[in-house]
Design a protein around this motif. Structure first.
Motif, PDB file in Angstrom:
ATOM      1  N   MET A   1     -14.847 -13.013  44.142  1.00 38.33           N
ATOM      2  CA  MET A   1     -14.664 -12.242  45.380  1.00 38.33           C
ATOM      3  C   MET A   1     -14.711 -13.162  46.590  1.00 38.33           C
ATOM      4  N   ASP A   2     -15.669 -14.070  46.599  1.00 32.09           N
ATOM      5  CA  ASP A   2     -15.828 -15.021  47.702  1.00 32.09           C
ATOM      6  C   ASP A   2     -14.532 -15.806  47.917  1.00 32.09           C
ATOM      7  N   ARG A   3     -13.996 -16.320  46.821  1.00 35.93           N
ATOM      8  CA  ARG A   3     -12.793 -17.157  46.901  1.00 35.93           C
ATOM      9  C   ARG A   3     -11.568 -16.341  47.333  1.00 35.93           C
ATOM     10  N   GLU A   4     -11.421 -15.159  46.784  1.00 34.76           N
ATOM     11  CA  GLU A   4     -10.201 -14.388  47.034  1.00 34.76           C
ATOM     12  C   GLU A   4     -10.155 -13.792  48.438  1.00 34.76           C
ATOM     13  N   ILE A   5     -11.302 -13.539  49.048  1.00 33.59           N
ATOM     14  CA  ILE A   5     -11.297 -12.960  50.394  1.00 33.59           C
ATOM     15  C   ILE A   5     -11.665 -13.992  51.452  1.00 33.59           C
ATOM     16  N   ASP A   6     -11.879 -15.245  51.022  1.00 35.97           N
ATOM     17  CA  ASP A   6     -12.150 -16.346  51.951  1.00 35.97           C
ATOM     18  C   ASP A   6     -13.345 -16.020  52.854  1.00 35.97           C
ATOM     19  N   ALA A   7     -14.478 -15.711  52.219  1.00 38.40           N
ATOM     20  CA  ALA A   7     -15.668 -15.325  52.977  1.00 38.40           C
ATOM     21  C   ALA A   7     -16.230 -16.514  53.764  1.00 38.40           C
ATOM     22  N   ARG A   8     -16.805 -16.211  54.911  1.00 37.62           N
ATOM     23  CA  ARG A   8     -17.303 -17.230  55.831  1.00 37.62           C
ATOM     24  C   ARG A   8     -18.828 -17.254  55.829  1.00 37.62           C
ATOM     25  N   THR A   9     -19.423 -18.402  55.509  1.00 41.06           N
ATOM     26  CA  THR A   9     -20.878 -18.539  55.483  1.00 41.06           C
ATOM     27  C   THR A   9     -21.452 -18.448  56.892  1.00 41.06           C
ATOM     28  N   PHE A  10     -22.521 -17.652  57.050  1.00 45.40           N
ATOM     29  CA  PHE A  10     -23.161 -17.551  58.363  1.00 45.40           C
ATOM     30  C   PHE A  10     -24.676 -17.732  58.302  1.00 45.40           C
ATOM     31  N   ALA A  11     -25.263 -17.718  57.099  1.00 46.42           N
ATOM     32  CA  ALA A  11     -26.715 -17.868  57.001  1.00 46.42           C
ATOM     33  C   ALA A  11     -27.094 -18.301  55.594  1.00 46.42           C
ATOM     34  N   GLU A  12     -28.277 -18.924  55.482  1.00 46.44           N
ATOM     35  CA  GLU A  12     -28.831 -19.314  54.191  1.00 46.44           C
ATOM     36  C   GLU A  12     -30.335 -19.092  54.216  1.00 46.44           C
ATOM     37  N   VAL A  13     -30.909 -18.985  53.018  1.00 44.19           N
ATOM     38  CA  VAL A  13     -32.360 -18.875  52.879  1.00 44.19           C
ATOM     39  C   VAL A  13     -32.926 -20.278  52.705  1.00 44.19           C
ATOM     40  N   ASP A  14     -33.970 -20.597  53.450  1.00 41.15           N
ATOM     41  CA  ASP A  14     -34.643 -21.885  53.304  1.00 41.15           C
ATOM     42  C   ASP A  14     -35.287 -21.945  51.924  1.00 41.15           C
ATOM     43  N   PRO A  15     -34.856 -22.864  51.048  1.00 37.76           N
ATOM     44  CA  PRO A  15     -35.390 -22.887  49.677  1.00 37.76           C
ATOM     45  C   PRO A  15     -36.842 -23.343  49.588  1.00 37.76           C
ATOM     46  N   GLU A  16     -37.361 -23.989  50.623  1.00 36.03           N
ATOM     47  CA  GLU A  16     -38.702 -24.577  50.573  1.00 36.03           C
ATOM     48  C   GLU A  16     -39.769 -23.538  50.238  1.00 36.03           C
ATOM     49  N   GLU A  17     -39.572 -22.301  50.712  1.00 37.15           N
ATOM     50  CA  GLU A  17     -40.588 -21.264  50.538  1.00 37.15           C
ATOM     51  C   GLU A  17     -40.579 -20.625  49.151  1.00 37.15           C
ATOM     52  N   PHE A  18     -39.470 -20.732  48.436  1.00 34.58           N
ATOM     53  CA  PHE A  18     -39.269 -19.844  47.294  1.00 34.58           C
ATOM     54  C   PHE A  18     -39.012 -20.541  45.961  1.00 34.58           C
ATOM     55  N   PHE A  19     -38.983 -21.870  45.934  1.00 39.28           N
ATOM     56  CA  PHE A  19     -38.648 -22.561  44.700  1.00 39.28           C
ATOM     57  C   PHE A  19     -39.706 -23.591  44.333  1.00 39.28           C
ATOM     58  N   ASP A  20     -39.979 -23.669  43.043  1.00 40.54           N
ATOM     59  CA  ASP A  20     -40.754 -24.757  42.473  1.00 40.54           C
ATOM     60  C   ASP A  20     -39.732 -25.816  42.072  1.00 40.54           C
ATOM     61  N   PHE A  21     -39.668 -26.897  42.804  1.00 45.04           N
ATOM     62  CA  PHE A  21     -38.605 -27.878  42.600  1.00 45.04           C
ATOM     63  C   PHE A  21     -38.786 -28.714  41.333  1.00 45.04           C
ATOM     64  N   GLN A  22     -39.922 -28.560  40.646  1.00 46.27           N
ATOM     65  CA  GLN A  22     -40.059 -29.159  39.323  1.00 46.27           C
ATOM     66  C   GLN A  22     -39.444 -28.270  38.250  1.00 46.27           C
ATOM     67  N   VAL A  23     -39.197 -27.008  38.598  1.00 44.20           N
ATOM     68  CA  VAL A  23     -38.530 -26.076  37.696  1.00 44.20           C
ATOM     69  C   VAL A  23     -37.054 -25.960  38.065  1.00 44.20           C
ATOM     70  N   ALA A  24     -36.783 -25.676  39.323  1.00 42.80           N
ATOM     71  CA  ALA A  24     -35.409 -25.597  39.829  1.00 42.80           C
ATOM     72  C   ALA A  24     -35.148 -26.850  40.662  1.00 42.80           C
ATOM     73  N   ARG A  25     -34.831 -27.930  39.985  1.00 42.72           N
ATOM     74  CA  ARG A  25     -34.712 -29.213  40.667  1.00 42.72           C
ATOM     75  C   ARG A  25     -33.423 -29.297  41.498  1.00 42.72           C
ATOM     76  N   PRO A  26     -33.477 -29.940  42.672  1.00 40.00           N
ATOM     77  CA  PRO A  26     -32.241 -30.246  43.398  1.00 40.00           C
ATOM     78  C   PRO A  26     -31.411 -31.231  42.588  1.00 40.00           C
ATOM     79  N   THR A  27     -30.130 -31.265  42.849  1.00 40.80           N
ATOM     80  CA  THR A  27     -29.229 -32.181  42.135  1.00 40.80           C
ATOM     81  C   THR A  27     -28.618 -33.160  43.125  1.00 40.80           C
ATOM     82  N   ILE A  28     -28.361 -34.368  42.645  1.00 40.70           N
ATOM     83  CA  ILE A  28     -27.767 -35.397  43.482  1.00 40.70           C
ATOM     84  C   ILE A  28     -26.433 -35.812  42.875  1.00 40.70           C
ATOM     85  N   SER A  29     -25.463 -36.067  43.728  1.00 37.89           N
ATOM     86  CA  SER A  29     -24.124 -36.407  43.262  1.00 37.89           C
ATOM     87  C   SER A  29     -23.430 -37.254  44.319  1.00 37.89           C
TER      88      SER A  29
END
Length: 291
Positions: free
Chosen positions: A37-65
């Motif tokens: 749906m996002d791709r087909e209607i070309d949705a525009r990002t306007f906000a995000e949730v700060d992950p610092e409050e809600f994730f254990d980064f040893q479980v949901a690790r960030p990825t580097i590329s």
């Protein structure tokens, strides 16, 4: 909690559609449906949730590329809000493309509801996918619930009788009900032997269900083609293995039986041939194909 990249948009009778990677997303159906749906209607990002409050980064690790210009890119677990006009209607849609948080679910859902209130959202739709005992040769089952029983009946939801642990979608829908915000929960059933791979037919079923619910028109040719091609690949794999073919045949008999409508869509069978064998074989097949 919610960080706005730009001022909150003024929307026309908006509906919020949310999907989360993780426990709620067998076969990646929910997130794939939202991405379509996002791709087909070309949705525009306007906000995000700060992950610092809600994730254990040893479980949901960030990825580097590797990024552009030889730089290195770091990606954190993401919960992103985007909006667009809802095609075929006179209203707008907000898409929440998310990852199920590890921590502080009450705070997280309250933040989503605060954003919904700020945007005057009229309806919340959550997407999920679970493992079921229906074979890939049968239509993808759709189940769910709605705060409005008439709405559930109108869209033909088969109500799930599941009781037990829930994910962030269940918590969000419950919070909507407590806040008096209408919500619908849509769940696609994924053959349990395919739950570890991206299952295009399940994603297609969810997008079609959202379109029917909202009276929207999403271009789906690419997803239809992907689901058809994947079905042919699975059929070829099953035809080459007598044990797997027998297992799928057992599931077909169970699915077509007189008691099919009475069984909970989340109830798994106890077949003579283990579904783990089919799952492992299919995963090996995907690895070989990608190689």
């Amino acid at each position: 909690m919610v960080q706005y990249a730009e001022p909150a948009p003024l929307l026309r009778r908006p509906v919020l559609v949310a999907a989360f990677a993780g426990w709620n997303d067998a076969g990646e159906c929910a997130t794939s449906a939202l991405e379509t749906m996002d791709r087909e209607i070309d949705a525009r990002t306007f906000a995000e949730v700060d992950p610092e409050e809600f994730f254990d980064f040893q479980v949901a690790r960030p990825t580097i590329s590797d990024g552009s210009g030889g730089s290195r890119r770091l990606d954190w677990p993401r919960n992103r809000f985007a909006w667009a006009a809802l095609p075929g209607t006179d209203r707008d849609v907000v898409l929440l493309e998310g990852t199920e948080p590890n921590l502080r679910w009450k705070t997280f859902t309250n933040g989503v509801l605060e954003l919904a209130e700020r945007l005057d959202v009229e309806l919340v739709v959550t997407l999920g996918a679970l493992q079921v005992d229906v074979p890939h040769t049968r239509p993808t089952p759709l189940s769910g619930s709605a705060t409005d029983p008439d709405l559930a009946e109108r869209i033909g939801l088969r109500r799930s009788g599941y009781e037990g642990p829930t994910g962030i979608t269940g918590v969000l829908n419950h919070a909507c009900g407590q806040a008096g915000l209408p919500s619908v929960s849509l769940w696609a059933g994924v053959p349990h032997y395919l739950a570890g791979a991206a299952y295009a037919a399940g994603a297609l079923t969810l997008v079609e269900a959202v379109a029917d619910l909202l009276g929207a028109e999403f271009p789906l040719d690419d997803l239809v083609h992907e689901a058809s091609a994947q079905r042919e690949e699975i059929a070829g794999l099953v035809d080459d293995d007598d044990d797997l073919a027998r297992y799928v045949s057992e599931l077909e008999e169970r699915s077509d039986g007189d008691d099919a409508e009475e069984r909970d869509p989340g109830e798994l069978p106890q077949p003579e041939v283990s579904g783990d064998e089919l799952a492992a074989e299919f995963e090996r097949y995907l690895r070989d194909r990608d190689s």
